[in-house]
Design a protein around this motif. Structure first.
Motif, mmCIF file in Angstrom:
data_model
loop_
_atom_site.group_PDB
_atom_site.id
_atom_site.type_symbol
_atom_site.label_atom_id
_atom_site.label_comp_id
_atom_site.label_asym_id
_atom_site.label_seq_id
_atom_site.Cartn_x
_atom_site.Cartn_y
_atom_site.Cartn_z
ATOM 1 N N ASN A 39 0.660 -1.221 -0.030
ATOM 2 C CA ASN A 39 -0.161 -0.006 -0.155
ATOM 3 C C ASN A 39 0.923 1.335 0.060
ATOM 4 N N ILE A 40 0.244 2.247 -0.092
ATOM 5 C CA ILE A 40 0.961 3.792 -0.331
ATOM 6 C C ILE A 40 1.709 4.162 0.963
ATOM 7 N N GLY A 41 1.209 3.623 2.254
ATOM 8 C CA GLY A 41 1.856 4.176 3.337
ATOM 9 C C GLY A 41 3.119 3.302 3.377
ATOM 10 N N ASP A 42 3.109 1.989 3.212
ATOM 11 C CA ASP A 42 4.412 1.398 3.212
ATOM 12 C C ASP A 42 5.381 1.753 2.088
ATOM 13 N N ALA A 43 4.946 1.899 0.837
ATOM 14 C CA ALA A 43 5.803 2.565 -0.189
ATOM 15 C C ALA A 43 6.465 3.816 0.236
ATOM 16 N N ALA A 44 5.578 4.745 0.825
ATOM 17 C CA ALA A 44 5.993 6.001 1.432
ATOM 18 C C ALA A 44 7.079 5.971 2.470
ATOM 19 N N ILE A 76 0.999 12.924 -12.363
ATOM 20 C CA ILE A 76 1.742 13.593 -13.686
ATOM 21 C C ILE A 76 2.418 12.224 -14.408
ATOM 22 N N GLY A 77 2.186 11.180 -14.007
ATOM 23 C CA GLY A 77 2.626 9.919 -14.840
ATOM 24 C C GLY A 77 3.927 9.614 -14.390
ATOM 25 N N LEU A 78 4.709 9.754 -13.531
ATOM 26 C CA LEU A 78 5.941 9.334 -13.049
ATOM 27 C C LEU A 78 6.055 8.073 -12.653
ATOM 28 N N VAL A 79 5.027 7.515 -12.097
ATOM 29 C CA VAL A 79 4.877 6.034 -11.533
ATOM 30 C C VAL A 79 3.209 5.735 -11.866
ATOM 31 N N SER A 80 3.049 4.338 -12.113
ATOM 32 C CA SER A 80 1.952 3.874 -12.513
ATOM 33 C C SER A 80 1.714 2.635 -11.575
ATOM 34 N N PRO A 81 1.281 2.687 -10.316
ATOM 35 C CA PRO A 81 1.152 1.623 -9.623
ATOM 36 C C PRO A 81 -0.430 0.859 -9.935
ATOM 37 N N ARG A 82 -0.364 -0.386 -10.025
ATOM 38 C CA ARG A 82 -1.675 -1.015 -10.314
ATOM 39 C C ARG A 82 -2.617 -0.784 -8.989
ATOM 40 N N ARG A 83 -3.941 -1.018 -9.419
ATOM 41 C CA ARG A 83 -4.864 -1.049 -8.214
ATOM 42 C C ARG A 83 -5.557 -2.383 -7.790
ATOM 43 N N GLY A 84 -5.578 -2.388 -6.699
ATOM 44 C CA GLY A 84 -6.178 -3.795 -6.106
ATOM 45 C C GLY A 84 -7.669 -3.478 -6.317
ATOM 46 N N GLU A 85 -8.538 -4.577 -5.851
ATOM 47 C CA GLU A 85 -10.022 -4.579 -5.907
ATOM 48 C C GLU A 85 -10.361 -3.527 -5.200
ATOM 49 N N ASN A 86 -9.957 -3.183 -4.253
ATOM 50 C CA ASN A 86 -10.577 -2.045 -3.363
ATOM 51 C C ASN A 86 -10.215 -0.732 -3.731
ATOM 52 N N GLY A 87 -9.596 -0.608 -4.904
ATOM 53 C CA GLY A 87 -8.991 0.691 -5.358
ATOM 54 C C GLY A 87 -7.894 1.147 -4.835
ATOM 55 N N ARG A 127 -3.770 1.682 -4.416
ATOM 56 C CA ARG A 127 -2.651 1.483 -5.111
ATOM 57 C C ARG A 127 -1.880 0.417 -4.517
ATOM 58 N N SER A 128 -1.555 -0.450 -5.294
ATOM 59 C CA SER A 128 -0.683 -1.616 -4.870
ATOM 60 C C SER A 128 0.802 -1.519 -5.658
ATOM 61 N N PHE A 129 1.897 -0.991 -4.768
ATOM 62 C CA PHE A 129 3.237 -0.810 -5.475
ATOM 63 C C PHE A 129 4.245 -2.234 -5.463
ATOM 64 N N SER A 130 4.661 -2.256 -6.643
ATOM 65 C CA SER A 130 5.521 -3.527 -6.890
ATOM 66 C C SER A 130 6.864 -2.995 -6.376
ATOM 67 N N PRO A 131 7.691 -4.009 -6.270
ATOM 68 C CA PRO A 131 9.022 -3.664 -6.029
ATOM 69 C C PRO A 131 9.582 -2.687 -7.003
ATOM 70 N N ASN A 132 9.122 -2.897 -8.175
ATOM 71 C CA ASN A 132 9.825 -2.005 -9.252
ATOM 72 C C ASN A 132 9.079 -0.590 -8.963
ATOM 73 N N ASP A 133 8.019 -0.326 -8.534
ATOM 74 C CA ASP A 133 7.498 0.942 -8.565
ATOM 75 C C ASP A 133 8.071 1.502 -7.223
ATOM 76 N N LEU A 134 8.500 0.668 -6.333
ATOM 77 C CA LEU A 134 9.058 1.318 -5.147
ATOM 78 C C LEU A 134 10.377 1.770 -5.574
ATOM 79 N N HIS A 135 11.159 1.108 -6.497
ATOM 80 C CA HIS A 135 12.504 1.094 -6.682
ATOM 81 C C HIS A 135 12.645 2.608 -7.536
ATOM 82 N N LYS A 136 11.484 2.830 -8.604
ATOM 83 C CA LYS A 136 11.243 4.007 -9.100
ATOM 84 C C LYS A 136 11.250 5.226 -8.265
#
Lengths: 128, 128
Positions: free
Chosen positions: A2-7, A23-34, A36-45
DNA sequence: TCTTGACCTTCCCCTTGCTGGAACCTCCAT
DNA sequence: ATGGAGGTTCCAGCAAGGGGAAGGTCAAGA
């Protein structure tokens, strides 16, 4: 993630991450609940962005840097050019600030700083 | 004096002067036709503002400086305190920029800057 | 099971110090 | 009278997010 952990892991405010998505710098997927779901790659970015920003690169520079990072066929010359341009801007800023600093230091040191109204700082600012 | 002349003499864009009026830094009278009419004193204030801004003082600092300038019973200590606080901010900014500059200089000098993709700049930004 | 509190979502406004533009008015010279 | 160079207001936007409201979700404890 989730975004809190990613943050927390990226060392960035959640608000900032949402903005980066906006602004399109990252594009995390969205879970069923809406959420954001950050992948390791998203986190890396995000970490990448945090570092680039902390070096003073503008958002648009960051966008370019990310693009270069993701481009296997990049030329390091392109990265270097970008960094050098940024470096030049930093130098300019430093020079401007140092000029201000010098002038202000003079003014401050010439001001008595007591209860009397006479003040060379104001005098300089208002001089005809 | 109309805004165009005031702008030319003060070395400020007319837009900036209108903005300064908006936020209450200057209050030129209005002629019959609705045009702003700048007195010598207004012009003097504009020059004052231009100089203070060029020394990096914030708008709010400028407001305080103008108030102090207009106050016959001011203590120069108040001016000095304000200027010193500003000086400290400038020093902080310079320090931050110099740190960036040093880091970036290292990175740039270590980057080949040729057509190959390997780049220590990107490597540093993306390092785990 | 219910509730509570922490977390998430979108949305819009605020910041600093202006800058640009649109739509409109006024003045002066020809 | 007409053209162009002034002036006026208001609205939108820049960087790079921050603050906070209104509401949806999740996990744990009573």
């Amino acid at each position: 993630m989730n975004i809190g952990d990613a943050a927390a892991r990226a060392g960035l405010p959640a608000k900032t991450i949402r903005y980066y998505e906006d602004i399109g710098l990252v594009s995390p997927r969205r879970g069923e609940n809406g959420y954001r779901s950050f992948s390791p790659n998203d986190l890396h970015k995000l970490v990448f962005l945090g570092r680039a920003r902390s070096l003073g690169f503008s958002i648009e520079d960051c966008r370019s840097l990310l693009a270069l990072y993701g481009d296997e066929n990049r030329a390091s010359a392109d990265v270097k050019t970008l960094a050098r341009a940024h470096l030049a801007q930093i130098s300019d800023k430093i020079a401007g600030l140092q000029a201000m600093h010098a002038t202000l230091t003079d003014l401050v040191s010439s001001c008595a700083g007591d209860s009397r109204p006479d003040c060379p700082i104001l005098k300089t600012l208002s001089d005809r």
